[in-house]
Write an enzyme that holds these catalytic residues in place. Structure first.
Site, short mmCIF file in Angstrom:
data_model
loop_
_atom_site.label_atom_id
_atom_site.label_comp_id
_atom_site.label_asym_id
_atom_site.label_seq_id
_atom_site.Cartn_x
_atom_site.Cartn_y
_atom_site.Cartn_z
N HIS A 12 0.83 -1.22 0.00
CA HIS A 12 0.00 0.00 0.00
C HIS A 12 0.86 1.27 0.00
CE1 HIS A 12 -0.17 -0.65 4.67
NE2 HIS A 12 0.81 0.21 4.39
N HIS A 59 -2.10 5.13 9.39
CA HIS A 59 -0.82 5.81 9.53
C HIS A 59 -1.00 7.14 10.26
CE1 HIS A 59 -0.44 3.03 6.11
NE2 HIS A 59 0.85 2.97 6.41
N HIS A 194 10.89 -3.43 3.69
CA HIS A 194 11.31 -2.03 3.61
C HIS A 194 11.53 -1.47 5.01
CE1 HIS A 194 6.94 -1.64 4.19
NE2 HIS A 194 7.03 -0.33 4.36
N GLU A 241 4.71 -5.28 8.39
CA GLU A 241 3.36 -5.18 7.83
C GLU A 241 2.92 -6.48 7.16
OE1 GLU A 241 3.50 -0.42 6.63
OE2 GLU A 241 3.70 -1.95 5.09
#
Length: 285
Positions: A12, A59, A194, A241
């Site tokens: 995402h 977020h 990441h 995630e």
């Protein structure tokens, strides 16, 4: 009974949505990523469910960081697209499915998962980018109502991979017991490897990502056995995630058919992946 007909796992990354919104998808730096989405989009366009569940993390746009639920479910009739500081994305608000949400909430609570409930919720890129990956040109509305399932992958201690997979199994049982929808799609979002800050900022681990692709289809229990530390060490601080993909996979059957996968490095500074699984009992195409 309702049937989960497909599961979609997708990154995402916010810049994916920005590239779409700004007409940059054919730029040399973006074209390989979006070309990889094509076969999945074509297949999904032929298999629109009655309702979808989207597993994601906020977020700090819909939920204040002072209160971060481990697992939460939206029960609203509509979810507004959040302004993340640079204006709302030019995409439709999301229509919810309150009756279905309350059914899931009751069944999951009875199955031992104490969920936070959102009767109002703005959804950010963690939610809207996967919808755009699925449906790049939604027009005035997304293909079907969507139920948000939020997961804390932001603040320690995050739920374990095992707990996420167990939630997915419980979610699959809850869906199957619902009589109001014939077909359901389940999206798991986030990842792949990441890290956005710290000494390893920019870290990507293609070897781990490839292992994850193989195991998510055929051996999700292997991925569920990994610790938080395993995920952060091998996939980066934000790579944790990927535990949200396990909730999606847990809601599917033990055996699934892989329709399409895609992988691209980098999307922004993230390894971006997509995996689409056909979960129908009677697979004809």
């Amino acid at each position: 009974m309702s049937e989960v007909i497909w599961g979609l796992a997708t990154s995402h990354v916010p810049s994916i949505g920005a590239a779409m919104d700004r007409g940059r998808t054919t730029d040399p730096g973006w074209a390989p990523l979006f070309e990889g989405y094509g076969p999945a989009r074509d297949w999904l366009a032929r298999h629109t469910p009655d309702v979808a569940i989207l597993i994601y993390n906020d977020h700090a746009n819909g939920v204040d960081l002072d209160i971060v639920p481990t697992f939460a479910l939206g029960t609203a009739e509509r979810y507004k697209v959040a302004d993340e500081g640079f204006g709302r994305r030019p995409v439709p608000d999301v229509v919810g499915a309150p009756e279905f949400s309350f059914h899931l909430l009751e069944r999951l609570m009875d199955d031992g998962f104490d969920l936070t409930v959102f009767q109002e919720l703005d959804v950010d890129h963690g939610f809207t980018v996967p919808l755009s990956v699925w449906t790049p040109e939604p027009g005035d509305a997304w293909p079907c109502p969507v139920v948000p399932l939020l997961v804390n992958v932001i603040q320690y201690p995050q739920p374990t991979a095992a707990r996420c997979y167990a939630l997915g199994r419980a979610l699959g049982r809850a869906i199957a017991s619902y009589r109001g929808a014939a077909t359901v799609g389940v999206l798991g979002t986030g990842g792949m490897s990441h890290q956005l800050a710290g000494a390893r900022a920019g870290f990507v681990n293609p070897d781990f990502d490839r292992m994850f692709f193989d195991a998510i289809a055929d051996d999700p229990v292997k991925l569920a056995s990994l610790s938080r530390e395993d995920y952060i060490r091998e996939a980066g601080s934000e790579g944790i995630e990927l535990i949200m993909w396990l909730i999606m996979r847990g809601a599917l059957n033990e055996r699934v058919r892989t329709v399409h996968t895609a992988y691209h490095v980098p999307a922004s500074n993230t390894a971006a992946g997509l995996a689409l699984f056909d979960n129908r009992a009677d697979i004809t195409d």
